[in-house]
Design a protein around this motif. Structure first.
Motif, PDB file in Angstrom:
ATOM      1  N   SER A   1      51.918   9.329  40.242  1.00  0.00           N
ATOM      2  CA  SER A   1      51.879  10.315  39.161  1.00  0.00           C
ATOM      3  C   SER A   1      52.685  11.569  39.470  1.00  0.00           C
ATOM      4  O   SER A   1      53.115  12.265  38.549  1.00  0.00           O
ATOM      5  N   ILE A   2      52.915  11.877  40.750  1.00  0.00           N
ATOM      6  CA  ILE A   2      53.644  13.106  41.080  1.00  0.00           C
ATOM      7  C   ILE A   2      55.063  13.055  40.537  1.00  0.00           C
ATOM      8  O   ILE A   2      55.631  14.077  40.154  1.00  0.00           O
ATOM      9  N   GLN A   3      55.655  11.868  40.470  1.00  0.00           N
ATOM     10  CA  GLN A   3      57.012  11.763  39.940  1.00  0.00           C
ATOM     11  C   GLN A   3      57.036  11.900  38.426  1.00  0.00           C
ATOM     12  O   GLN A   3      58.077  12.165  37.841  1.00  0.00           O
ATOM     13  N   GLY A   4      55.875  11.721  37.785  1.00  0.00           N
ATOM     14  CA  GLY A   4      55.827  11.832  36.332  1.00  0.00           C
ATOM     15  C   GLY A   4      55.418  13.197  35.826  1.00  0.00           C
ATOM     16  O   GLY A   4      55.224  13.367  34.615  1.00  0.00           O
ATOM     17  N   TYR A   5      55.268  14.187  36.712  1.00  0.00           N
ATOM     18  CA  TYR A   5      54.876  15.526  36.273  1.00  0.00           C
ATOM     19  C   TYR A   5      55.862  16.100  35.261  1.00  0.00           C
ATOM     20  O   TYR A   5      55.470  16.716  34.265  1.00  0.00           O
TER      21      TYR A   5
END
Length: 748
Positions: A296-300
């Motif tokens: 999810s960190i890459q989708g922030y």
């Protein structure tokens, strides 16, 4: 292990570079679990006191459970050696004992009033509690006889990042689990930071905290309680206008359903975890949640971009509608405050007594109508018997006997009800018999209460259909069929009640036109059947217009349709403005975190003093890999949030323009390599698979759009002046809501 070691090194260096006391920012634990909520260089309070600094949600799941005697689990159940999201059982037990020591039963008076610290009267809170207790009794919770661990309770931020988990060992949601989670959270926050809490029955949680002093006053003053959007229909209307996140200040467009999305992502683990050992369960859940966080960190950047576009669209539509109404904003806010004050006021004791008496009188009037119907039926049957033209005399005698029996029972019931009336109630009964308007008015109000109750029950059953996750398709299918049947069974009854209510509304409107109603009477609105089962907070079904108004001159929020519409639109604009504040702050914190993280890892790589730490080839490899990963994430984030302004000045993103150019070029090359591989794989597919080809080309078009944007990005950086400043605005990057495939490529 190497990545954990690198993370520790970067954290220590970032602390040294910050030169800030820990009390001014959240703990490293929170910063590492959600950088958008807690990752800023220092604490920045909101300019608006009503907007919390972070929004969290709490919920429980009773499908994530563990059997009492899993076969062979104890023999292969070593302690969990990894960092865990779970609270210790000792902390939960301490809080449980603390809560039990404070919760001593107290007698409540009959008079409706505000409890200390609450803004909703006792009668409303009791109604909400009874509604959810009734729904909770119909839910199948895990039995402690067969399950040692009965479920999970999670604390998440508004970005669906897990902060902590509590292992449930009791049947149902006990408040000490929630309080343990909140206590742990505030131990990791700076003292001035405020929190917005979304919970299914947030009104009951705040009531318990205020009533029993379960949390100290300082902590309570830093929490704003609200209910989740999905469960709002189960609350009384006065509770909704205070606790609904679309009505309560500070929550923006948050819905509080992050926990439900978490349970959905973990449902595939349910069958296996039932037979695991205790530590095995914790380990598997920790690993799975850590994996979800890593993805999810890459989708922030995509998340912020999507929320910003949605917020702007919603805000612009509401502003256009407000412009057409041409009503002053201050007047709308004043009318909304007046509506809250009126609809959340405690019910006077006289009115409570009058309402109870009115219910009894309405029942007596209904019994008299029923008795008249039975007498008519008996008379008709007796007339048929006297005429003698009957083919089946036995059947007629049975019908006549049954009608006489029902008539006798109704007569006895009516006589008992009338005997229980007082002198004033008897006078009111005679008055209502001669006042058609009052009779119809009370009947309409009673029917609407029945409609509310039936709709809530239907919605709770629909919730069971949507939220219950089972291990096998057969069991899930049976529950689906059973619940759908129950819902369909209720629909005709609800629609019949709606038809009855609308007929009573027509009678009231006609009586008002004939001047057979009080001078201040306002006709109630008919219920529109379309969308009635949605129970949205802005639906007309919740309003008691014409049924519960007071005063000779009804206020504008009650009688004027333009004002009522304006209030709804203004509240929508207010929530959108709050959402903008949240998104701007999160976008700024994102840039601060990236800058600090990049500077820290560059320090590790170039500092001679720590050269001994990177001599190890494994650590060195992971260090450079982490730097490369940060760089590629920075390119995506920077492009996606370019249209969102910063909440406060920030120097730069961290990486130099040359580094960003290189990363953008690498992403373009990876994109084209991916297309070549896809072309080869498509050539090997069967020509008859048309559905697969369609889906494939749809995905490929999305990836092509991303590749075009990346090429444009690289070209723009190539033609920039070489000595451009690091903190230049990236306005040259076109914004696109297209779903990006960078997430997939960065994970390769």
């Amino acid at each position: 292990m190497a990545r954990n070691h690198i993370s520790t090194l970067i954290t220590d260096i970032r602390k040294d570079q910050a030169h800030l006391p820990p009390i001014n920012q959240p703990s490293e634990y929170l910063r590492s679990h959600c950088l958008l909520c807690f990752g800023g260089n220092t604490y920045h309070g909101s300019d608006l006191h009503s907007i919390p600094d972070a929004i969290i949600c709490i919920d429980a799941c009773f499908t994530q459970k563990r059997s009492t005697n899993p076969c062979g689990a104890d023999s292969i159940n070593p302690p969990n050696p990894t960092p865990t999201f779970f609270l210790s059982d000792d902390d939960v037990k301490v809080m449980e004992d603390f809560v039990q020591s404070l919760q001593v039963s107290r007698a409540e008076g009959d008079k409706d009033h505000y409890e200390e610290g609450m803004h909703v009267p006792v009668s409303v809170l009791n109604g909400c509690g009874e509604s959810f207790v009734a729904a909770d009794e119909k839910c199948e919770k895990a039995s402690t006889r067969f399950f040692t661990d009965t479920g999970l309770m999670a604390l998440l931020c508004r970005h669906d990042r897990v902060l902590w988990l509590a292992n449930l060992t009791s049947v149902g949601e006990k408040q000490h689990y929630m309080l343990t989670l909140l206590d742990r959270l505030f131990k990791h926050l700076p003292p001035q930071m405020t929190i917005g809490l979304l919970y299914d029955i947030g009104c009951q949680l705040e009531r318990s905290c205020q009533k029993w002093k379960l949390l100290d006053n300082n902590t309570l003053s830093h929490i704003s309680f609200a209910i989740v959007v999905f469960h709002a229909y189960g609350h009384q209307w006065p509770c909704q206008i205070v606790y609904h996140p679309r009505k309560r200040e500070g929550f923006g467009l948050s819905d509080g359903e992050g926990c439900e999305r978490l349970w959905s992502s973990l449902k595939q683990l349910i069958p296996s975890l039932w037979v695991f050992g205790f530590h095995q369960c914790l380990f598997v859940l920790d690993v799975q949640i850590h994996h979800l966080d890593t993805k999810s960190i890459q989708g922030y950047g995509h998340w912020l971009h999507r929320r910003w576009i949605h917020c702007q669209t919603k805000k612009n539509v509401a502003l256009d509608s407000l412009l057409d109404l041409d009503i002053d904003e201050d007047m709308l806010h004043a009318q909304w405050k007046a509506q809250i004050a009126h609809q959340t006021r405690p019910t006077p004791h006289k009115r409570q007594s009058r309402n109870k008496a009115a219910e009894v009188i309405t029942t007596i009037l209904a019994l008299e109508k029923t008795l008249d119907a039975y007498k008519t039926s008996v008379h008709e049957l007796e007339m048929q018997l006297n005429v003698g033209s009957i083919s089946n005399i036995a059947e007629l005698n049975l019908q006549l006997s049954d009608a006489r029996s029902q008539c006798a029972k109704t007569t006895d019931t009516l006589r008992c009800r009338k005997a229980a009336l007082g002198t004033q109630a008897k006078a009111d009964l005679e008055k209502m018999k001669n006042n058609t308007y009052l009779t119809v008015h009370f009947n309409a109000h009673a029917v609407k209460i029945h409609i509310w109750d039936h709709l809530r029950q239907c919605k709770f059953e629909l919730e069971r259909l949507e939220r219950l996750y089972q291990a096998t398709i057969n069991v899930e299918h049976k529950i689906h069929v059973s619940t759908q049947y129950s819902i369909k069974r209720r629909e005709p009854r609800i629609l019949k009640l709606v038809s009855t209510y609308n007929g009573l509304c027509t009678q009231l409107r006609s009586l008002i036109r004939q001047w057979r109603a009080p001078p201040s009477a306002v006709p109630p609105r008919p219920i529109i059947c379309e969308g009635i089962f949605l129970l949205d907070v802005d639906d007309e079904i919740w309003q008691d217009i014409g049924l519960d108004e007071d005063g000779i001159n009804p206020p504008a929020w009650l009688s004027d349709e333009a004002t009522r519409s304006g209030i709804r639109l203004q509240l929508e604009v207010d929530r959108c403005i709050e959402e903008e504040t949240h998104l701007m702050r999160e976008r700024t914190i994102m840039q601060e975190w990236m800058s600090a993280e990049w500077e820290a890892i560059q320090t590790v790589l170039r500092d001679v003093g720590v050269s001994s730490l990177i001599d190890d080839i494994v650590v060195s490899f992971h260090m450079w890999a982490h730097a490369d990963e940060l760089l590629h994430i920075c390119v995506v984030w920077k492009k996606k949030v370019q249209d969102i302004p910063c909440a406060w000045p920030v120097k730069s993103w961290g990486p130099q323009n040359e580094d960003i150019l290189r990363a953008a070029q690498d992403q373009v090359q990876l994109s084209f390599f991916q297309y070549e591989d896809d072309d080869k794989s498509v050539g090997e597919q069967e020509e008859s698979d048309e559905d697969s080809d369609l889906a494939y080309y749809e995905v490929r078009d999305d990836e092509l759009m991303d590749a075009i944007e990346e090429v444009a990005l690289a070209d723009e950086y190539r033609y920039q002046d070489e000595d451009i400043d690091d903190d230049v605005e990236d306005t040259f990057m076109p914004s696109s809501p297209t779903k990006s495939s960078l997430k997939k490529r960065c994970c390769m």
